[in-house]
Design an enzyme around this catalytic site. Structure first.
Site, short mmCIF file in Angstrom:
data_model
loop_
_atom_site.label_atom_id
_atom_site.label_comp_id
_atom_site.label_asym_id
_atom_site.label_seq_id
_atom_site.Cartn_x
_atom_site.Cartn_y
_atom_site.Cartn_z
N SER A 166 1.67 5.46 0.93
CA SER A 166 1.46 6.38 2.19
C SER A 166 2.25 6.97 2.16
CB SER A 166 0.76 5.73 3.28
OG SER A 166 2.47 5.22 3.92
N HIS A 192 7.05 -7.33 33.69
CA HIS A 192 6.97 -6.15 32.52
C HIS A 192 7.94 -6.05 31.87
CE1 HIS A 192 4.82 -2.21 31.40
NE2 HIS A 192 6.83 -1.58 32.27
N HIS A 195 1.16 -1.47 0.28
CA HIS A 195 0.19 0.22 -0.31
C HIS A 195 0.97 1.55 0.66
CE1 HIS A 195 0.64 -0.06 4.03
NE2 HIS A 195 0.89 1.31 4.00
N SER A 220 10.73 -3.07 29.21
CA SER A 220 10.32 -2.12 29.40
C SER A 220 12.48 -1.19 28.78
CB SER A 220 10.29 -0.88 31.00
OG SER A 220 10.74 0.51 30.71
#
Length: 804
Positions: A347, A487, A345, A489
């Protein structure tokens, strides 16, 4: 112009648009350089510079040269590259001693025959134009050594070019040549690459033009278009960008539009440690779907050689930027690097240098991920860590001694590389993930003092760092530290030489420092009751004021004050001036801000006065106050706060003009208008009453015509409203707004259209007010529903339907 560069490395244009007439009195001037300015026409005084030998006007906006340009008879060098010239005056042939002529990257479509009179010309550059043919008079340029005609639309060239006695280079690359004279083909100094019939000698002799006929050459530099058919094609832009559309990529002929844009920092959001390497390439239609992948090659500026960085093409979806799988290649002749990617596509595209990224798919049975920058860093995912497979990315950044000292204020500390982990899932892992980081340089398991080693964790923006040493179990080997997290990070190890670790080690801020800032209060010229408030770092004050001076006026910026990154402050209006107390960011009559040096700290509000302003103007002020000191700021840093006291920062004057009688002060017919009562919208989606519309009309001001057009009124309607109520702005506004409201009162989406029209007209303040009215109305509607018990009944019905 051209002596300064912006933050993306592009030359900045100067502001020169003309020259004074007496400039032509410089009779002995021989060299004049006006490049990188904003000239749209060549100043007439230049034609009086009788001694001028070199003239440079490149990188301007010239659309034509004067008809008597040939009067500069002593000119030997003339450069007008990168302008918008469409034709040349015939008098150019009178420059009899001109030796070097550069007209590249313009919009020339035809050349006058008189160009052949430049008998002393040795180099002529006409590349990057729109020429489909060249005059036969070029055969008279006997002194010509180099002729650049590449990146045009030439279909054929005269055979006489091959007989020019001194010609050593003829560049015909990237044209549309269909017939190439045999004399041209046989010349050793001719370059034909990039032409449908000039790819190889074998294809010419065999007449096999079918395969190469798909090659499309486009010569525009910054904007243009080309057509893609089902047969596929190759496209080469003069700016160096290449495309390959394979056969079948488009089922029907498709017109592709392209342009090159200078990146806007407010739109192109670079991540930490990213480096921009190219301009933005926009390809339209946006979102067009191809049946096969289209190949794109984008040239870029080579970054500094850093083994922890890699080059990628980044694309914009309309909402966010994402990276494409990219391969870096080199052009065969120039050896310049290009970034190669495949897309389905179109853009926006640009090239950036980012930290090297390793990624993997984590299945339910677990896996192992290594860093290619530092193989000593690895992440172990145990079995059962996730139910559904998810993608994980890893980036590693070594910390220099200088960076470490800035972050920790410790010149003798040491640190492991920075490890950044991210994933495509918002849910934490089901089991702890095991991370291995190498110990800081010079530290081993034998000489490790655990009291001096700290594990620091930060958010993905890297704005704050938390010491989580006591929150995890750290295991040590001779070379590594191992710990578990759920988590993802930023993580890194800091080894300090200090025996006592104070607050600074517990809360390390990457960007914790005091900024020198100014406060600005500007009033809109069209409506002085609309006020723009900003908090701007000191070095940005002048460019901000210059950018806004056409629409706003106001006091000079405040004296410099110092403020922490991320610190809260308030703006309060005093001495007869007030603001809407229902604003969600209004606390105790004060507007709340959070200062960030890299963001726009601004609010556009509407101020009012409870005083009678019919007879006089109101002079008030806006004062800025500190909020509470941010938590976890080290004591030695907070002591550096400066100011007259701990709260007050600065005061700026605000003047409201004398108020003439308004329609909302008269409960009777509105200036002769008699509209029946009406409401816009409905109770469930939110509605505006006639009283709400009156309040909105009071704030519209001189923008009413723009708002009316964006609401869908025709230009003829706007003109008629203006004529019927000439010399009375209030009547014009009321007639426009209530005429539109009557026409659209049955439209359920009319309130959304009103909000959208206000935003498109630059009146975000009114759009915010309408949204607040709607929100308050919906809350009251919901409360009334709950009060009469309808909500519970509705919920019971929904449950019954679900059970059925």
């Amino acid at each position: 112009g051209g002596l300064a560069r912006d933050e993306f490395g592009s030359c900045q244009h100067g502001s020169l648009t003309s020259l004074p007439q007496d400039f032509g009195n410089l009779r002995y001037l021989t060299h004049l350089d006006l490049s990188f300015n904003r000239l749209s026409t060549l100043p007439s005084c230049i034609l009086h510079l009788s001694s001028l030998r070199q003239l440079l006007v490149s990188h301007n906006s010239l659309v034509a040269l004067p008809e008597d340009f040939g009067c500069l008879r002593k000119l030997t060098f003339f450069s007008a590259m990168k302008n918008q010239l469409k034709n040349l005056p015939r008098s150019i042939g009178e420059l009899s001693i001109l030796q070097d002529l550069d007209l590249s990257e313009n919009a020339l479509e035809l050349l006058p025959e008189e160009v052949g009179n430049l008998h002393n010309c040795t180099e002529l550059d006409l590349s990057g134009n729109c020429l489909s043919s060249i005059p036969d008079s070029f055969a008279n340029l006997k002194c010509l050594r180099r002729l650049h005609l590449h990146s045009n639309l030439l279909v054929t060239v005269p055979a006489s070019l091959a007989s020019l006695p001194n010609l050593s280079r003829l560049d015909l690359q990237n044209n549309c040549l269909r017939a190439i004279p045999a004399e041209i083909q046989a010349s050793p100094f001719v370059h034909l690459r990039g032409n449908p019939l000039g790819e190889t000698e074998a294809s010419l002799q065999a007449g096999n033009c079918k395969a190469s006929a798909a090659v499309v050459i486009h010569s525009c530099i910054s904007s243009g278009s080309f057509t893609v058919t089902s047969e596929g094609c190759k496209v080469v832009l003069a700016c160096g960008i290449h495309f390959y559309f394979p056969p079948g990529a488009a089922s029907d002929p498709l017109q592709i539009y392209f342009r090159s844009i200078t990146p806007d920092p407010q739109w192109v959001k670079l991540r930490h440690h990213d480096v921009l390497l190219s301009r933005v390439l926009e390809l339209q239609p946006h979102g067009v779907k191809f049946q096969k992948e289209v190949q794109i090659w984008m040239p870029f500026v080579s970054p500094q050689t850093l083994h922890q960085h890699e080059v990628v093409v980044r694309t914009f979806s309309g909402q966010s930027w994402s990276d494409l799988r990219t391969r870096v290649e080199q052009k065969r002749k120039s050896k310049k690097p290009v970034a190669h990617c495949s897309v389905l596509h179109f853009s926006w595209f640009l090239v950036v240098s980012r930290l090297v990224q390793n990624e993997c798919k984590v299945p339910a049975e677990g896996t192992l991920l290594f860093s290619s920058v530092d193989p000593n860093i690895k992440v172990i995912f145990p079995p059962g860590v996730t139910k559904e497979p998810r993608s994980v990315k890893m980036q590693v950044l070594p910390i220099s001694v200088e960076d470490l000292e800035k972050i920790t204020a410790n010149a003798e500390g040491r640190a492991s590389p920075l490890l950044c982990l991210s994933q495509d899932c918002l849910v934490d892992f089901l089991k702890p993930v095991r991370i291995q980081l190498p110990l800081p340089p010079g530290v081993t398991g034998l000489n490790l003092d655990r009291s001096r080693l700290h594990l620091l964790h930060g958010d993905l923006e890297g704005q704050t760092w938390d010491d989580i040493t006591t929150q995890v179990v750290l295991e040590f080997t001779q070379l590594y530290a191992v710990f578990e997290v759920t988590h993802f990070s930023w993580y890194w190890l800091w080894y300090t030489t200090k025996t006592y670790i104070g607050d600074l080690a517990k809360k390390v801020y990457e960007r914790l420092r005091l900024y020198q800032v100014n406060f600005i209060a500007l009033q809109r010229k069209k409506d002085p009751e609309q006020v723009l408030l900003q908090c701007v770092p000191r070095h940005k004050v002048d460019p901000v004021l210059k950018k806004l001076q056409d629409r706003y006026r106001g006091p000079e910026p405040s004296d410099m004050v110092e403020m922490f990154e991320g610190e809260q402050f308030f703006a309060a209006f005093e001495r007869g001036i007030s603001i809407d107390m229902d604003r969600p960011d209004c606390v105790d009559g004060r507007l709340s801000f959070i200062f960030y040096s890299h963001l726009k700290n601004m609010k556009e509000i509407y101020v009012t006065s409870p005083m009678d302003r019919k007879g006089q103007a109101v002079k008030g002020q806006v004062s800025f106050y500190r909020g509470a000191i941010p938590e976890n700021i080290p004591e030695d840093a907070s002591r550096r706060r400066k100011g007259p006291d701990s709260l007050w920062l600065a005061t700026l004057p605000i003047k409201l003009p004398r108020l003439k009688p308004r329609w909302d002060e008269n409960p009777g017919p509105l200036y002769g208008f008699s509209f029946p009562p009406l409401n816009l919208g409905n109770a469930e989606t939110g509605y505006l009453t006639q009283a709400n519309l009156l309040g909105i009309a009071r704030r519209v001001g001189a923008d009413w015509q723009t708002i009316g057009l964006n609401l869908g009124l025709t230009y003829q309607q706007i003109q008629r409203i203006g004529y019927n109520n000439r010399e009375d702005l209030d009547k014009q506004i009321l007639d426009m707004l209530f005429s539109w409201a009557q026409q659209n009162s049955e439209d359920p989406d009319c309130v959304s259209k009103l909000i959208r029209a206000m935003k498109e007209s630059g009146r975000q303040d009114i759009a915010d007010e309408v949204e607040t009215i709607i929100e308050l109305g919906l809350q009251k509607y919901s409360e009334s529903i709950r009060r009469v018990g309808l909500e519970q009944e509705s919920s019971t019905e929904d449950s019954a339907i679900a059970m059925m």
